[in-house]
Design a protein around this motif. Structure first.
Motif, PDB file in Angstrom:
ATOM      1  N   TYR A  18      38.994  33.944  29.102  1.00  0.00           N
ATOM      2  CA  TYR A  18      40.346  34.005  29.659  1.00  0.00           C
ATOM      3  C   TYR A  18      41.399  33.539  28.657  1.00  0.00           C
ATOM      4  O   TYR A  18      42.596  33.615  28.940  1.00  0.00           O
ATOM      5  CB  TYR A  18      40.429  33.131  30.912  1.00  0.00           C
ATOM      6  CG  TYR A  18      39.437  33.521  31.967  1.00  0.00           C
ATOM      7  CD1 TYR A  18      39.511  34.766  32.590  1.00  0.00           C
ATOM      8  CD2 TYR A  18      38.402  32.657  32.336  1.00  0.00           C
ATOM      9  CE1 TYR A  18      38.587  35.135  33.558  1.00  0.00           C
ATOM     10  CE2 TYR A  18      37.480  33.021  33.300  1.00  0.00           C
ATOM     11  CZ  TYR A  18      37.574  34.263  33.907  1.00  0.00           C
ATOM     12  OH  TYR A  18      36.656  34.626  34.856  1.00  0.00           O
ATOM     13  N   GLY A  27      47.694  41.835  39.591  1.00  0.00           N
ATOM     14  CA  GLY A  27      46.455  41.111  39.365  1.00  0.00           C
ATOM     15  C   GLY A  27      45.588  41.635  38.252  1.00  0.00           C
ATOM     16  O   GLY A  27      44.568  41.013  37.913  1.00  0.00           O
ATOM     17  N   GLU A  57      44.827  39.517  34.527  1.00  0.00           N
ATOM     18  CA  GLU A  57      43.821  38.477  34.342  1.00  0.00           C
ATOM     19  C   GLU A  57      42.461  39.044  33.946  1.00  0.00           C
ATOM     20  O   GLU A  57      41.588  38.300  33.490  1.00  0.00           O
ATOM     21  CB  GLU A  57      43.679  37.640  35.614  1.00  0.00           C
ATOM     22  CG  GLU A  57      43.169  38.412  36.815  1.00  0.00           C
ATOM     23  CD  GLU A  57      43.154  37.548  38.067  1.00  0.00           C
ATOM     24  OE1 GLU A  57      42.117  36.893  38.333  1.00  0.00           O
ATOM     25  OE2 GLU A  57      44.183  37.524  38.775  1.00  0.00           O
ATOM     26  N   PHE A  58      42.261  40.336  34.126  1.00  0.00           N
ATOM     27  CA  PHE A  58      40.987  40.959  33.758  1.00  0.00           C
ATOM     28  C   PHE A  58      41.042  41.657  32.404  1.00  0.00           C
ATOM     29  O   PHE A  58      40.013  42.115  31.911  1.00  0.00           O
ATOM     30  CB  PHE A  58      40.562  41.974  34.821  1.00  0.00           C
ATOM     31  CG  PHE A  58      40.296  41.369  36.175  1.00  0.00           C
ATOM     32  CD1 PHE A  58      39.218  40.528  36.372  1.00  0.00           C
ATOM     33  CD2 PHE A  58      41.130  41.647  37.244  1.00  0.00           C
ATOM     34  CE1 PHE A  58      38.966  39.972  37.608  1.00  0.00           C
ATOM     35  CE2 PHE A  58      40.895  41.098  38.488  1.00  0.00           C
ATOM     36  CZ  PHE A  58      39.813  40.247  38.672  1.00  0.00           C
ATOM     37  N   GLU A  59      42.229  41.757  31.809  1.00  0.00           N
ATOM     38  CA  GLU A  59      42.360  42.454  30.533  1.00  0.00           C
ATOM     39  C   GLU A  59      41.622  41.696  29.437  1.00  0.00           C
ATOM     40  O   GLU A  59      41.772  40.481  29.292  1.00  0.00           O
ATOM     41  CB  GLU A  59      43.838  42.637  30.166  1.00  0.00           C
ATOM     42  CG  GLU A  59      44.546  43.626  31.072  1.00  0.00           C
ATOM     43  CD  GLU A  59      45.988  43.859  30.674  1.00  0.00           C
ATOM     44  OE1 GLU A  59      46.525  43.037  29.895  1.00  0.00           O
ATOM     45  OE2 GLU A  59      46.577  44.856  31.124  1.00  0.00           O
ATOM     46  N   THR A 118      38.424  41.294  29.396  1.00  0.00           N
ATOM     47  CA  THR A 118      37.093  40.957  29.902  1.00  0.00           C
ATOM     48  C   THR A 118      36.499  42.108  30.702  1.00  0.00           C
ATOM     49  O   THR A 118      35.365  42.515  30.468  1.00  0.00           O
ATOM     50  CB  THR A 118      37.150  39.700  30.786  1.00  0.00           C
ATOM     51  OG1 THR A 118      38.101  39.911  31.848  1.00  0.00           O
ATOM     52  CG2 THR A 118      37.575  38.487  29.979  1.00  0.00           C
TER      53      THR A 118
END
Length: 541
Positions: free
Chosen positions: A128, A325, A328-330, A332
């Motif tokens: 993260y 939302g 936060e996943f960019e 990963t």
């Protein structure tokens, strides 16, 4: 000749990096040589990558590109090997069409296998962390073998940090070999340690500076340097551009079985080096200005390069998907490229691909090699509108690719990682969840042109105007002694050219970009010739 995985230690065979006895140099063919890859974190976690027998050659791509070894070679039985100096190996690869091609092809395959196997250095940090993501992206785009040791998931990560005397607040760290640790290095520092070249300080006025090293920029470098121009080449992140993130290009002339974007980039880099030009990475252009009839490009590290002509080849970047939302996943679970690095993180999980162009289609077919289900989400209903026919056929025929026309992502579901996508049909309004663990996004593109400092004319979307389009936007400044209109790839400034995706009206195909890069060199010659003539006839004072 062997084409299996090997190490960068082949022509340095008199030294081993595994702690075992060294490989002696000699005139005889070697017996059995074990190629050993180390994790660079655990000394005991070495594994045999390949065993080579007599009449085989060792080594991988790093030998040709001046990079450190990512694996070592150990004699499995008594014998001798012939150690070839790196300079001699380079002359062979570049000068012998038959044997050189075999060696180069083997080295390219071996690099891919090292990447796929997670060999090389380790990046220890939280998935993260923006800096961890930055380092991962830089390593992936430069095709450097590496693996993430994730503080969020790897139970041994904190023990490793204690071993190196590093606190979690100092992460990410890069573990190169043994106890050689870089604490949150910049891209430039990692590049230097990996043998990548930085931009040179001013060394006189160049004939040509090429900013950007995608297919168009690399073509300009190769053609310019091979024709005798003094050329320098820089890129902000990595050579190859968007094409380097493409798993397979099947419609590029001369490669009937296709060629990956990464291989095309590596071959182009080696070819540019053959003519005396190494692409400087990372070198982010910040400013462009005119000085004494030449052009000065300023970079983020304070370096300035002056050239009589400039080729703008900075390309485009894919636009981010604007979904609540998703940020936060960019890095990963959400990716904007589909290479071996990203595919390795997916494992055997279902994935989604967003986009209706060639990049999206190529990603879907590539990812379907390891994923049980690939959902291709297309905002429109006709794939042929933006995708090549051959690729449409592959997508529609593939048993593990499901095309969802008129569908868009409107939400994401997950905790530590992506667990599902919420998609909506833009005709019926129907919503549903797709069970996917990763998302690959290829939608629209924005040009890299902010660094041009307003010196050249752009269209409303930021793409560079050239030729007839630039003619209406050119100012008198700079054209006082130029008795012509802008050339076909010339911008609103004489001697500044634009090629590839950054240019308005470009075809957005690799072959076209390469053609523009080659054509730009011919136009640069024309410009320089006219400049020389003008300088001779211009009155003094």
């Amino acid at each position: 000749m062997g084409t299996a995985t090997s190490s960068t230690a082949s022509t340095r065979a008199t030294q081993t990096r595994t702690g075992c006895r060294p490989v002696p140099a000699g005139p005889a063919w070697c017996p059995l040589v074990a190629v050993v890859a180390s994790s660079s974190v655990h000394r005991a976690s070495k594994r045999i990558v390949r065993v080579h027998g007599p009449r085989r050659f060792l080594g991988e791509l790093g030998l040709l590109e001046g990079q450190p070894a990512f694996a070592g070679a150990v004699l499995a039985e008594d014998g001798e090997v012939l150690a070839v100096p790196v300079a001699a190996l380079r002359r062979l690869v570049l000068g012998d069409p038959a044997l050189g091609e075999q060696i180069l092809r083997a080295y390219l395959i071996r690099r891919s296998l090292l990447i796929g196997g997670g060999s090389g250095f380790r990046i220890v940090g939280s998935c993260y962390s923006p800096d961890t993501r930055r380092l991962l992206q830089f390593a992936a785009r430069n095709r450097l073998p590496h693996r993430l040791v994730d503080l969020e998931k790897d139970t041994q990560a904190e023990a490793l940090l204690r071993r190196f005397g590093v606190g979690t607040s100092d992460t990410p760290v890069v573990v190169l070999r043994g106890t050689d640790v870089l604490r949150n290095p910049s891209n430039a520092e990692l590049a230097r340690r990996m043998g990548l070249r930085r931009a040179d300080a001013q060394r006189g006025v160049l004939d040509l500076l090429v900013v950007g090293a995608g297919p168009a920029g690399l073509a300009a470098v190769v053609y310019g340097a091979s024709d005798g121009l003094s050329v320098s080449s820089v890129d902000a992140l990595a050579a190859g551009g968007q094409a380097a993130t493409t798993s397979l290009i099947e419609n590029y002339l001369g490669f009937p079985s296709g060629i990956s974007g990464a291989e095309l980039a590596e071959r182009s880099l080696i070819q540019a080096d053959k003519f005396g030009v190494r692409v400087a990475v990372p070198a982010c252009a910040r400013t462009l200005r005119r000085r004494d009839g030449d052009y000065v490009v300023g970079f983020d590290d304070g370096v300035e390069i002056t050239a009589r002509a400039v080729v703008i080849a900075t390309g485009v970047h894919y636009r981010r998907l604007e979904v609540p939302g998703i940020a936060e996943f960019e890095g990963t679970s959400v990716h904007y490229a589909a290479t071996l690095h990203e595919a390795r993180t997916c494992g055997a999980s279902p994935v989604g691909v967003v986009g209706g162009g060639n990049s999206a289609g190529q990603a879907a077919v590539f990812l379907a090699q390891g994923s049980p289900r690939v959902y291709l989400l297309v905002r429109g209903g006709d794939l042929t509108q933006n995708m090549s026919r051959y690729l449409v056929d592959q997508v529609e025929r593939h048993p593990r690719v499901t095309v969802l026309p008129y569908n868009e992502v409107c939400g994401v579901v997950g905790g530590a990682t992506l667990e599902a996508l919420v998609v909506a049909n833009n005709r019926t309004g129907e919503r549903r969840e797709l069970d996917v663990r990763a998302l690959f996004v290829f939608i629209g593109a924005a040009p890299y042109t902010a660094w041009l400092s307003g010196l050249v004319a752009l269209d409303e979307d930021g793409f560079v105007l050239t030729g007839a389009d630039a003619d209406d936007s050119r100012s008198d400044d700079g054209w006082q002694h130029v008795s012509r209109r802008p050339l076909v790839l010339e911008t609103s400034r004489p001697g500044v050219f634009a090629v590839g995706d950054v240019r308005r009206g470009s075809v957005k195909r690799v072959a076209s970009a390469v053609g523009e890069g080659a054509m730009a060199v011919r136009l640069v010659y024309e410009h320089l010739s006219q400049e020389n003539m003008s300088a001779r006839t211009r009155p003094l004072g």
